[in-house]
Scaffold this motif. Structure first.
Motif, PDB file in Angstrom:
ATOM      1  N   ALA A  58       0.848  -1.192   0.000  1.00 42.91           N
ATOM      2  CA  ALA A  58       0.000   0.000   0.000  1.00 42.91           C
ATOM      3  C   ALA A  58       0.883   1.241   0.000  1.00 42.91           C
ATOM      4  O   ALA A  58       1.885   1.304   0.705  1.00 42.91           O
ATOM      5  N   GLN A  63      -5.891   1.430   0.902  1.00 38.89           N
ATOM      6  CA  GLN A  63      -5.676   0.747  -0.370  1.00 38.89           C
ATOM      7  C   GLN A  63      -5.819  -0.753  -0.178  1.00 38.89           C
ATOM      8  O   GLN A  63      -5.397  -1.303   0.831  1.00 38.89           O
ATOM      9  N   HIS A  65      -4.985  -3.495  -2.922  1.00 41.12           N
ATOM     10  CA  HIS A  65      -4.605  -3.904  -4.277  1.00 41.12           C
ATOM     11  C   HIS A  65      -4.986  -5.357  -4.525  1.00 41.12           C
ATOM     12  O   HIS A  65      -4.847  -6.202  -3.650  1.00 41.12           O
TER      13      HIS A  65
END
Length: 76
Positions: A58, A63, A65
């Protein structure tokens, strides 16, 4: 010290066409001791081992991902 590629293409599965993000090696190392790679914006960051194993990192809060389908050395 092992020799790591200067860049990788991270391929993410998308609905119509795969997304390809080019990341370049930084001077930083991750928790596993492998180099950290990032895209030109600094948003996509990943630690990539000498065996091509990818651990997404991150670059900011909140975040999450998705993992790339594959990482390959960048085509020149």
């Amino acid at each position: 010290m092992e020799q790591y590629p200067e860049s990788y293409e991270l391929i993410f599965q998308a609905s119509a066409v795969d997304d390809v993000v080019v990341v370049r090696r930084t001077d930083q190392s991750g928790a596993g001791g492998s180099p950290i790679y990032e895209d030109e914006t600094g948003i996509v960051r990943a630690e990539i081992s000498d065996r091509g194993e990818v651990r997404m990192l991150a670059s900011g809060g909140h975040q999450a991902h998705q993992l790339p389908v594959t990482a390959r050395t960048e085509k020149v």
